[in-house]
Design a protein around this motif. Structure first.
Motif, PDB file in Angstrom:
ATOM      1  N   SER A 123      -9.220  -2.063   1.736  1.00  0.00           N
ATOM      2  CA  SER A 123      -8.358  -1.738   3.243  1.00  0.00           C
ATOM      3  C   SER A 123      -9.527  -1.825   4.444  1.00  0.00           C
ATOM      4  N   SER A 139      -6.015   6.295   1.161  1.00  0.00           N
ATOM      5  CA  SER A 139      -5.057   5.550   1.684  1.00  0.00           C
ATOM      6  C   SER A 139      -4.455   6.070   3.137  1.00  0.00           C
ATOM      7  N   SER A 164       0.854  -1.264  -0.013  1.00  0.00           N
ATOM      8  CA  SER A 164      -0.106  -0.067  -0.021  1.00  0.00           C
ATOM      9  C   SER A 164       1.052   1.072   0.115  1.00  0.00           C
TER      10      SER A 164
END
Length: 308
Positions: free
Chosen positions: A269, A137, A45
């Motif tokens: 996620s 993110s 990631s």
């Protein structure tokens, strides 16, 4: 119909084939989902986020506009989720799991290819998607970690966990290197490219392995929560995004790109967080699976309504 088949054949079916491989291998070989989750969380990631931020052309005006949109949009979603949680009287780790399943959208391995398909590789709309990806993110690695641990851990321990997330350092590092126009040597850029290429496949395999490890029991309350999550992500998401761009006066391709970015299914996620910190992993995996499956219809509908 042609657009629907294009999205189905080129974006959705390939995702589910990789998920299916992970599912089968888990059922036959017993892969450890925790190890795969760690690889996604701590290695792949941050590499993907750094690579995209460093290499994509983004203006400061676009950067500010998208960030402003993102926080208003997320606030609206948070309020809607809080109302649902109160009505449903959810307790323990479920409120955090529901919020994460709605707030965290699959901006990387679904949002990026959909953006490229819908807007024919337009650099402006790609820049919008990359900024959204950056924010999507950062939030799971900060607020997301806090949310799944707040009901059972001390605040100082949560902050220590957040401080150990590589992605929160990858974002400012990439932006700083861009601003200073520092070129990356091939010895660094090449492994970053390798990790970027590996990310999508590994994340989808992890989802398949987690789905393969589940009992797949559908109690009435649990299935209702999954249905609510999927509705809030796929239907309410683009509607709230449209409201946000209207309130902000954003028009044209930027507005359309923001709405499309908000129509994608639940992020991997949210599932990785749930597995990593053992917070409603079955619910989280099911929301990812069903929102991805049903997004075939809803994302196609969103693109059609926007007349892209």
């Amino acid at each position: 119909m042609a657009l629907f088949l294009n999205i189905l054949l080129n974006n959705v079916i390939p995702l589910f084939l990789v998920i299916a491989v992970g599912f089968i291998v888990r059922r036959t070989r017993g892969l450890d989902v925790k190890t795969l989750s760690n690889i996604n969380f701590y290695i792949l990631s941050p590499a993907v986020v750094f690579n995209l931020l460093y290499t994509t052309d983004i203006t400061m005006s676009l950067f500010g506009q998208v960030i402003a949109f993102f926080f208003i949009f997320m606030l609206l979603q948070y309020v809607v989720c809080s109302v649902v949680i109160k009505i449903r009287k959810l307790e323990g780790g479920m409120p955090a799991a529901l919020r994460n399943s709605v707030l965290f959208a699959n901006s990387a391995n679904y949002g990026l290819p959909i953006n490229q398909l819908a807007f024919s590789g337009n650099p402006l709309t790609l820049g919008v998607q990359v900024i959204i990806l950056m924010l999507q993110s950062f939030i799971p690695n900060t607020y997301g970690i806090y949310s799944v641990n707040a009901h059972r851990a001390k605040l100082k321990d949560i902050w220590r966990t957040i401080a150990g997330q590589p992605v929160i350092y990858a974002i400012p590092a990439a932006l700083l290197l861009r601003f200073l126009e520092v070129p990356l040597p091939n010895s660094i850029q090449t492994p970053l490219n390798y990790l970027y290429t590996a990310f999508i496949g590994m994340a989808l395999l992890t989802l398949g392995v987690q789905l393969g490890a589940m009992k797949w029991t559908f109690a009435k309350k649990g299935s209702t929560n999954v249905a609510i999550s999927v509705f809030l992500r796929l239907i309410a998401g683009p509607l709230l995004a449209a409201l946000t761009v209207w309130m902000m006066g954003i028009e044209g391709l930027v507005a359309k790109a923001l709405i499309v970015s908000s129509a994608v299914p639940t992020s991997l996620s949210s599932m990785i967080l749930a597995v990593q910190f053992d917070n409603e992993p079955e619910f989280s995996s099911q929301t990812v699976f069903f929102s991805t499956l049903l997004s075939t219809l809803t994302v196609t509908g969103t693109i059609a309504v926007l007349q892209i």
